[in-house]
Design a protein around this motif. Structure first.
Motif, short mmCIF file in Angstrom:
data_model
loop_
_atom_site.label_atom_id
_atom_site.label_comp_id
_atom_site.label_asym_id
_atom_site.label_seq_id
_atom_site.Cartn_x
_atom_site.Cartn_y
_atom_site.Cartn_z
N MET A 1 0.85 -1.20 0.00
CA MET A 1 0.00 0.00 0.00
C MET A 1 0.88 1.25 0.00
SD MET A 1 -2.82 1.11 2.86
CE MET A 1 -4.25 0.64 1.89
N THR A 2 0.58 2.18 -0.88
CA THR A 2 1.35 3.43 -0.88
C THR A 2 0.84 4.35 0.23
OG1 THR A 2 -0.17 4.40 -2.48
CG2 THR A 2 1.79 3.33 -3.37
N THR A 3 1.76 5.04 0.84
CA THR A 3 1.39 5.94 1.93
C THR A 3 1.81 7.36 1.58
OG1 THR A 3 3.48 5.55 3.06
CG2 THR A 3 1.62 4.14 3.67
N PRO A 4 1.17 8.36 2.16
CA PRO A 4 1.55 9.76 1.90
C PRO A 4 2.98 10.03 2.36
CG PRO A 4 -0.56 9.61 3.05
CD PRO A 4 0.04 8.24 3.09
N GLU A 5 3.54 11.13 1.88
CA GLU A 5 4.86 11.57 2.35
C GLU A 5 4.69 12.27 3.69
OE1 GLU A 5 8.08 11.56 0.96
OE2 GLU A 5 7.23 9.94 -0.26
N TRP A 6 5.32 11.71 4.72
CA TRP A 6 5.23 12.33 6.04
C TRP A 6 6.62 12.81 6.47
CZ3 TRP A 6 2.35 7.31 6.78
CH2 TRP A 6 0.96 7.49 6.61
N ASN A 7 6.62 13.80 7.35
CA ASN A 7 7.88 14.36 7.87
C ASN A 7 8.36 13.64 9.12
OD1 ASN A 7 8.40 16.93 6.20
ND2 ASN A 7 6.24 17.09 6.74
N HIS A 8 7.44 13.26 9.99
CA HIS A 8 7.82 12.78 11.32
C HIS A 8 7.34 11.37 11.64
CE1 HIS A 8 8.98 16.87 11.80
NE2 HIS A 8 7.78 17.35 12.02
N VAL A 9 6.78 10.68 10.67
CA VAL A 9 6.17 9.37 10.90
C VAL A 9 6.48 8.46 9.72
CG1 VAL A 9 3.92 8.22 10.97
CG2 VAL A 9 4.31 10.21 12.40
N ARG A 10 6.70 7.16 10.00
CA ARG A 10 6.81 6.16 8.93
C ARG A 10 5.70 5.13 9.13
NH1 ARG A 10 11.76 5.77 10.78
NH2 ARG A 10 11.42 3.64 11.47
N TYR A 11 5.41 4.42 8.03
CA TYR A 11 4.41 3.35 8.12
C TYR A 11 4.91 2.16 7.33
CZ TYR A 11 0.12 0.69 7.87
OH TYR A 11 -0.81 -0.33 7.97
N ASP A 12 4.76 0.95 7.92
CA ASP A 12 5.11 -0.26 7.17
C ASP A 12 4.27 -1.43 7.66
OD1 ASP A 12 6.29 -0.71 9.64
OD2 ASP A 12 8.16 -1.47 8.82
N ASN A 13 4.44 -2.55 6.99
CA ASN A 13 3.74 -3.79 7.36
C ASN A 13 4.81 -4.83 7.70
OD1 ASN A 13 1.87 -2.53 4.87
ND2 ASN A 13 0.75 -3.19 6.68
N PRO A 14 5.24 -4.88 8.96
CA PRO A 14 6.40 -5.69 9.33
C PRO A 14 6.09 -7.17 9.56
CG PRO A 14 5.60 -4.51 11.23
CD PRO A 14 4.75 -4.07 10.08
N ALA A 15 4.81 -7.54 9.61
CA ALA A 15 4.43 -8.94 9.81
C ALA A 15 3.04 -9.13 9.21
CB ALA A 15 4.41 -9.27 11.32
N PRO A 16 2.66 -10.38 8.91
CA PRO A 16 1.34 -10.62 8.33
C PRO A 16 0.22 -10.06 9.22
CG PRO A 16 2.68 -12.59 8.19
CD PRO A 16 3.45 -11.62 9.04
N GLY A 17 -0.65 -9.25 8.62
CA GLY A 17 -1.79 -8.71 9.35
C GLY A 17 -1.47 -7.54 10.25
N VAL A 18 -0.22 -7.05 10.20
CA VAL A 18 0.21 -6.00 11.14
C VAL A 18 0.60 -4.73 10.38
CG1 VAL A 18 1.89 -5.35 12.92
CG2 VAL A 18 1.07 -7.73 12.77
N GLY A 19 0.06 -3.59 10.81
CA GLY A 19 0.49 -2.28 10.33
C GLY A 19 1.25 -1.58 11.45
N ARG A 20 2.37 -0.96 11.10
CA ARG A 20 3.18 -0.31 12.15
C ARG A 20 3.38 1.16 11.82
NH1 ARG A 20 8.99 -2.83 13.41
NH2 ARG A 20 9.24 -2.37 11.19
N VAL A 21 3.03 2.00 12.79
CA VAL A 21 3.28 3.44 12.72
C VAL A 21 4.49 3.72 13.60
CG1 VAL A 21 2.31 5.73 13.16
CG2 VAL A 21 0.79 3.84 12.48
N THR A 22 5.50 4.38 13.05
CA THR A 22 6.73 4.65 13.81
C THR A 22 6.96 6.15 13.91
OG1 THR A 22 7.71 2.58 13.04
CG2 THR A 22 9.22 4.23 13.95
N LEU A 23 7.13 6.63 15.14
CA LEU A 23 7.52 8.03 15.36
C LEU A 23 8.96 8.19 14.88
CD1 LEU A 23 6.18 8.42 19.03
CD2 LEU A 23 4.92 8.72 16.88
N ALA A 24 9.19 9.14 13.97
CA ALA A 24 10.51 9.24 13.34
C ALA A 24 11.10 10.63 13.52
CB ALA A 24 10.39 8.89 11.85
N ARG A 25 11.08 11.08 14.78
CA ARG A 25 11.64 12.40 15.09
C ARG A 25 12.62 12.24 16.26
NH1 ARG A 25 8.90 17.99 17.12
NH2 ARG A 25 10.12 19.38 15.80
N SER A 26 13.51 11.27 16.12
CA SER A 26 14.39 10.93 17.25
C SER A 26 15.35 12.06 17.60
CB SER A 26 15.16 9.65 16.95
OG SER A 26 15.92 9.79 15.78
#
Ligand code: ZN
Length: 279
Positions: A1-26
């Motif tokens: 699935m394509t996701t929008p361009e974000w500045n501070h967040v990433r999104y991926d599908n790291p396992a079957p049935g799982v969506g992961r939102v990651t805070l990316a402003r370390s």
């Protein structure tokens, strides 16, 4: 699935049935500005709208999950951000505008995330401070690493606590009062003992343990998970969770208004030094 361009967040599908939102402003210990919160909300929507996803993980880059609200970066033009509620007049004078902003960007978003139709898991490392808890507590389950700590020290700023005031429901009344009165950080072990988190794991196992739990949950039918989540949330609401939250939010703005009258500032300006001295 394509996701929008974000500045501070990433999104991926790291396992079957799982969506992961990651805070990316370390670089700011994932301090939250309004843009980041908007992006987190959009990423949750991506996960909810993907029929393949049945469990959502909220994780964070870096050493610390989140240091709270970014107090140096909280004055955006609200017209540039999509809103999810019915608040308006964000730039009004007096208490009106700022209360509307916090009702929209803090309590409104947190309550929306608490009620997402899919199970959510916070995957937490390092420090979680004040507004950081507003990303963790709306999640259904919490897995944290051994060194994780949780605090809400903002009574030093002359308010009751952070805006998503569910402390008694999350930590129990006794520990909630201690956290608020003393501002001290509770440990992962304390949080586990008081039922505030589900599982404590070694730091290098945090990702794998969280994803294993998420993948396990994702084997169940979506509607059954949704009904189970809503049933527990309904029970909390029957215990007054939403009413208590709204009541505390009103008192929170008594605090902000008091500070404005007394110090011409939303917060007691001496609070930051109190917090720094005890850090
Ligand atoms: Zn506030």
């Amino acid at each position: 699935m394509t996701t929008p361009e974000w500045n501070h967040v990433r999104y991926d599908n790291p396992a079957p049935g799982v969506g992961r939102v990651t805070l990316a402003r370390s670089e700011t210990a994932n301090a939250q500005n309004y843009l980041m919160l908007t992006e987190v909300n959009e990423a949750f929507d991506v996960a909810c709208q993907d029929d393949e996803v049945r469990c959502i993980v909220l994780a964070a880059d870096g050493k610390h999950f989140s240091s709270g609200h970014d107090l140096s970066d909280l004055d955006p033009d609200m017209d540039s951000l999509p809103t999810i509620g019915t608040q308006c007049h964000f730039d009004a004078d007096g208490a009106e505008g700022y209360m509307a902003r916090e009702a929209e960007m803090y309590v409104g978003l947190c309550w929306r995330w608490r009620n997402l139709p899919k199970p959510t898991i916070a995957s937490v490392q390092g420090k979680v401070i004040a507004g950081g808890l507003m990303l963790v507590w709306p999640m259904d389950l919490i897995v944290c690493s051994e060194e994780a700590t949780f605090s809400d020290p903002v009574v030093a700023f002359g308010v009751n606590g952070h805006e998503y005031f569910t402390h008694p429901y999350e930590a129990g009344a006794r520990l909630a009062k201690e956290m608020l009165f003393t501002g001290r950080a509770i440990t992962a072990e304390e949080a586990l003992r008081h039922g505030m988190v589900n599982k404590v794991v070694a730091r290098d196992e945090l990702e794998s343990e969280t994803l294993a739990m998420a993948a396990h949950i994702a084997k169940r039918p979506m509607f059954g998970l949704t009904l189970a989540k809503q049933s527990v949330n309904n029970a909390l609401d029957a215990m007054g969770m939403h009413t208590a939250l709204q009541s505390a939010f009103g008192l929170h703005h008594v605090g902000h208004s008091h500070n404005r009258l007394k110090y011409d500032s939303l917060v007691d300006p001496s609070g930051i030094q109190v917090i720094r001295d005890e850090a």
